[in-house]
Write a protein that holds these residues in place. Structure first.
Motif, PDB file in Angstrom:
ATOM      1  N   HIS A  72      45.220  40.134  41.744  1.00 56.93           N
ATOM      2  CA  HIS A  72      44.059  39.458  41.160  1.00 56.93           C
ATOM      3  C   HIS A  72      44.394  38.895  39.782  1.00 56.93           C
ATOM      4  CE1 HIS A  72      39.860  38.540  40.419  1.00 56.93           C
ATOM      5  NE2 HIS A  72      39.926  39.196  39.271  1.00 56.93           N
ATOM      6  N   THR A 125      41.845  46.434  34.539  1.00 56.38           N
ATOM      7  CA  THR A 125      42.065  45.061  35.018  1.00 56.38           C
ATOM      8  C   THR A 125      41.196  44.057  34.271  1.00 56.38           C
ATOM      9  OG1 THR A 125      42.649  45.898  37.212  1.00 56.38           O
ATOM     10  CG2 THR A 125      42.033  43.578  37.039  1.00 56.38           C
ATOM     11  N   ARG A 126      39.912  44.357  34.113  1.00 52.22           N
ATOM     12  CA  ARG A 126      39.007  43.422  33.433  1.00 52.22           C
ATOM     13  C   ARG A 126      39.436  43.181  31.999  1.00 52.22           C
ATOM     14  NH1 ARG A 126      34.199  43.822  30.310  1.00 52.22           N
ATOM     15  NH2 ARG A 126      34.172  46.108  30.468  1.00 52.22           N
ATOM     16  N   ASN A 135      35.312  40.482  36.706  1.00 53.00           N
ATOM     17  CA  ASN A 135      36.773  40.411  36.711  1.00 53.00           C
ATOM     18  C   ASN A 135      37.272  38.989  36.899  1.00 53.00           C
ATOM     19  OD1 ASN A 135      37.189  43.142  36.314  1.00 53.00           O
ATOM     20  ND2 ASN A 135      37.287  43.617  38.496  1.00 53.00           N
ATOM     21  N   PRO A 169      34.627  38.201  31.551  1.00 55.36           N
ATOM     22  CA  PRO A 169      35.067  39.595  31.434  1.00 55.36           C
ATOM     23  C   PRO A 169      35.036  40.170  30.027  1.00 55.36           C
ATOM     24  CG  PRO A 169      36.978  38.157  31.505  1.00 55.36           C
ATOM     25  CD  PRO A 169      35.764  37.257  31.562  1.00 55.36           C
TER      26      PRO A 169
END
Length: 862
Positions: A423, A612-613, A660, A652
């Motif tokens: 991602h 991740t964000r 995200n 984000p």
């Protein structure tokens, strides 16, 4: 001239009107002389030794019509251009058209309210015409500004019904929220991804005229940015399976609230959409959220104007008007005029007193205008985080995980500590500039293998005392540790050699694989005649960015820590820190940490197990200079201020977001910021060169009264190069009177015209959101501006070298002009002397006359 005769003709000196007339004539005479003197310039001559020394003379003069702009063929007098060629500091103007989609504001929404579009748009346009973005890092305004144009669009009732149906289906019950009167009201949450499809469809149908709506090839309409102002009727939005007491009056609303949230993030009644729009729901909420430590940026019940205030005021006035009418004795109303229809007569009879209602409506218009302006400043024309945006051909992003444990591997998928690498890579490709290549690599390292980085982390840990309320209602002091982001980033920059093989080695590999890029770069460097100061600045910026001739390395350091303080945060409020060189993200094994923020649903928590964000938020800021949508530089307070109203939605960044992915608005800003960075750099480069030229000439050229030439240029709004070019073309001056040869002046003038055409071209492309073409044109613009600056500096150096052996002296020009000046000033002296003698003669004559008294009272007469 006979003074006695003049006294008899004009009148005695004691007569005040005639005395004022004489003074007026003298002032007019002096003004005529001054006006004539302005047309006769002085020569600033640099005398040299005798001709035997072999040094030639150079005369710099401002010929007749001192620095007046040339007269064009149509008889108009003005500079050849109004942007680069005149003396005023113009910024680059970029038109920004914003669509206002009005839904449910035509008596078809809540409270059957009808918005006066004309009054609202007039109030909005008159209060916000231009906006100049600022760099948050330096606090300086950029070299461009937006000219904002609003276009209102009233969408049909069909769109309102579709929005109401989707909102009703997406409502989920939540904890009841207290009203301002402390009454608990049923509340429902709406997940933003569940209702984005309907807004995307309405946006595409009404505001996109092209089938291609990608990030870098948007619509070819006047603008793709849209603000949805919606006013849905909650009478038609009662969720299925819930019983809500419906009001008796048709214009009242049922007692329940709904609010928007993104996957459990902050709750609000506004949100940034997936595409190029923002939604403002006037029926949702009200919501309240903000920071616990300070009131700045807090959203409360009064942040967004409520139509209910206007509707309730109208109802109160109508009821008062009805009671007042019933208390009066019945009378026969006068017959209506013949030209008034029956329906208009009934409407006029039922119309209440409009005074207070008008005040409430004006208050609503002002609140909505302020809300729209804030949305444009924060979302569509935001500030940039950095003043220099890297535009290398290749972007290398190494994601380096540094852990002090063996409990889990963040790079492995399938557990709650996993980093979604696929991602991140997908979002990175969307963040790239047009024609830019990406290399994304990841690696896992142990902290004990990199002692310098461990030392940098230890140096950045700080402790702070926080007073918190206990369950017993008392406050107690507690000590909390946090990571100082500035110290950590600085220490990492000095300890970068520890990761040279894993991080910077990739940049060297790409550098060796691109010899043609290096050769082209060195060739362009030699041909552009870069000034030494500019070259040193470029080398400094290149070293600062860790870029190696076309490849930029942006490392992402993820610190996966176990055994530290359970509430460890970065700067006590975040899990990410960003600089132009690197991104730092913190991961711990604590399930959730309470942040110093609140919402009407309770305290705000962050989850450090899933970074991740935060990685995406840091990359967006570092790559494209994206500032958080709730941050803006305030020139009154000289600092960055926040407004958390715009902290929710499809982005984000910040404590109230849980997305995200990046909105298309932010993807536009990544390219736009790169273009604006080049445009600003090119504008400063050209302006500094033009100012240097005028400063050089001002050392040798003055106006007839000793005023510097730069002051005269400011008064006449013309530039030195523009004046010289047209004066030489019309034969007003010859080459011996110029500090620089005519051929050089012609080339400089031509270069400025070409630069202005490039500036205009880039501005037009930005106006139509043709960002890929604007990116290419801005690169050409910056190269041309640097070449112009280098050529200007080279010619100024040659001119200074030619004058190094000369001595500067100023004197009046000999010949008839000198005699004319002598005659004018002699005449002024003679007239002044004669006037003085004449006044003295009249005064002595008046004092020699016998004094005669006059008695108006008869009792005093003899």
């Amino acid at each position: 001239i006979n003074a006695e005769y003049m006294g008899e003709f004009i009148g005695p000196a004691t007569d005040q009107p005639h005395k004022n007339m004489r003074l007026f004539l003298l002032v007019v005479l002096l003004l005529v002389v001054v006006a004539r003197a302005e047309d006769q310039p002085l020569v600033a001559e640099i005398p040299t030794p005798s001709a035997d020394s072999g040094v030639a003379h150079m005369n710099l003069t401002a010929d007749s019509g001192l620095f007046e702009a040339p007269v064009d063929g149509d008889g108009l007098r003005g500079p050849a251009s109004s942007f680069l060629l005149d003396n005023r500091e113009h910024l680059v103007a970029v038109p920004l058209v914003v669509n206002l989609a009005l839904v449910g504001l035509d008596a078809d929404g809540a409270y059957q309210f009808r918005l006066s579009n004309a009054d609202f748009m007039y109030n909005l346009v008159e209060s916000f015409r231009e906006h100049t973005p600022t760099c948050l890092e330096t606090g300086e305004r950029l070299g461009m500004y937006y000219t904002v144009v609003f276009e209102d669009h009233s969408l049909p009732t069909r769109s309102l019904r579709e929005i109401e149906d989707h909102l009703r289906d997406a409502m989920k019950p939540a904890l009841a929220t207290p009203a301002p009167s402390n009454e608990r009201i049923p509340t429902f949450d709406i997940n933003i991804p569940d209702v984005e499809d309907i807004f995307d469809a309405i946006y595409t149908t009404n505001f996109v005229r092209s089938s291609e709506d990608t990030e870098h090839a948007p619509s070819t309409t006047s603008s793709a940015y849209t603000i949805f102002l919606i006013n849905p009727d909650k009478r038609r939005m009662v969720p299925h399976g819930f019983s809500v007491t419906m009001p008796e009056a048709a214009h009242d609303q049922p007692r329940f609230n709904y609010r928007y949230t993104f996957m459990g993030g902050g709750h609000s009644q506004v949100f940034l959409g997936r595409k190029r729009y923002v939604v403002i729901d006037l029926s949702a909420g009200p919501s309240q959220y903000g920071a616990l430590t300070a009131g700045e940026g807090t959203v409360c019940y009064l942040t967004i104007p409520r139509i209910e205030r206007v509707a309730s005021t109208v109802r109160e006035i109508a009821a008062e008007h009805q009671r007042h009418s019933e208390s009066l004795p019945p009378t026969t109303p006068p017959p209506p005029p013949a030209d008034v229809a029956e329906g208009e007569e009934a409407a006029a009879a039922a119309e209440p007193l409009p005074v207070l209602a008008t005040l409430r409506e004006v208050e609503l218009h002002s609140g909505l205008s302020s809300l729209v302006i804030s949305a444009v400043r924060h979302l569509f024309a935001p500030d940039t985080r950095f003043d220099v945006i890297d535009f290398s051909e290749k972007l290398v992003v190494p994601l380096v995980v540094l852990r002090n444990h063996h409990l889990f591997d963040p790079l492995a998928s399938g557990h709650r500590f996993s980093i979604d690498l696929k991602h991140i890579e997908s979002e990175l490709k969307a963040m790239l500039l047009p024609n830019q290549q990406l290399t994304f690599i990841s690696g896992l390292h142990n902290m004990h293998d990199h002692r310098q980085i461990s030392l940098a982390l230890a140096k950045s840990i700080r402790s702070d005392t926080v007073h918190e309320a206990s369950t017993a209602g008392t406050y107690g002091a507690s000590i909390k540790q946090y990571i100082d982001s500035e110290v950590l980033l600085e220490e990492l920059s000095m300890a970068s050699d520890a990761l040279s093989s894993g991080v910077l080695g990739a940049a060297h590999a790409y550098t060796k694989a691109m010899p043609h890029v290096l050769e082209a770069h060195e060739t362009a460097q030699r041909e552009s005649f870069l000034a030494p100061s500019l070259q040193r600045q470029r080398d400094k910026e290149s070293a600062k960015k860790s870029s190696s001739h076309g490849a930029r390395v942006l490392p992402v350091f993820v610190f996966s820590l176990v055994g530290f303080a359970p509430e460890l945060l970065i700067d006590q409020k975040s899990l990410v820190a960003v600089s132009h060189d690197a991104v730092v993200v913190l991961q711990t094994n604590t399930p959730s940490i309470q942040l110093p923020f609140f919402t009407d649903a309770g305290p705000v928590f962050t989850h450090p197990t899933s970074p991740t964000r935060h990685i995406l938020a840091g990359l967006a800021s570092a790559i494209g200079g994206i500032a958080a949508p709730y941050e803006q530089y305030d020139h009154f307070h000289k600092r960055v201020v926040v407004d958390y109203l715009w902290a929710t939605g499809h982005q984000p960044m910040g404590p109230f977001s849980n997305a995200n992915t990046l909105s298309a608005v932010h993807l536009d800003h990544i390219v736009r910021n790169a273009v604006i960075s080049r445009v600003s750099a090119a504008w400063r480069c050209v302006r500094s060169s033009v100012v240097a030229m005028e400063a050089f000439v001002a050392e040798y050229m003055y106006s007839p009264f000793g005023e510097p030439i730069e002051h005269v240029l400011k008064l006449q709004h013309t530039g030195l190069i523009d004046y010289w070019f047209h004066a030489a073309a019309h034969g007003e001056i010859d080459e011996s009177q110029l500090a620089i040869p005519v051929a050089v002046v012609s080339r400089l003038h031509q270069d400025l015209e070409q630069l202005e055409a490039l500036f205009t071209r880039v501005s037009t492309l930005l106006r139509f959101l043709r960002l890929a073409e604007a990116n290419t044109e801005s690169s050409s613009l910056l190269v041309a501006a640097q070449a112009f600056s280098a050529y200007m500096e080279l010619k100024l150096k040659e001119a200074r070298d030619d004058m190094a052996c000369c001595r500067l002296a100023h004197h009046h020009k000999e010949g008839p002009q000198y005699l004319w000046y002598l005659g004018v000033f002699s005449l002024i002296f003679i007239l002044a002397k004669m006037g003085w003698d004449w006044a003295n003669t009249l005064q002595s004559r008046s004092s020699s006359r016998p004094t005669q008294r006059r008695f108006d009272n008869p009792s005093w007469r003899m």
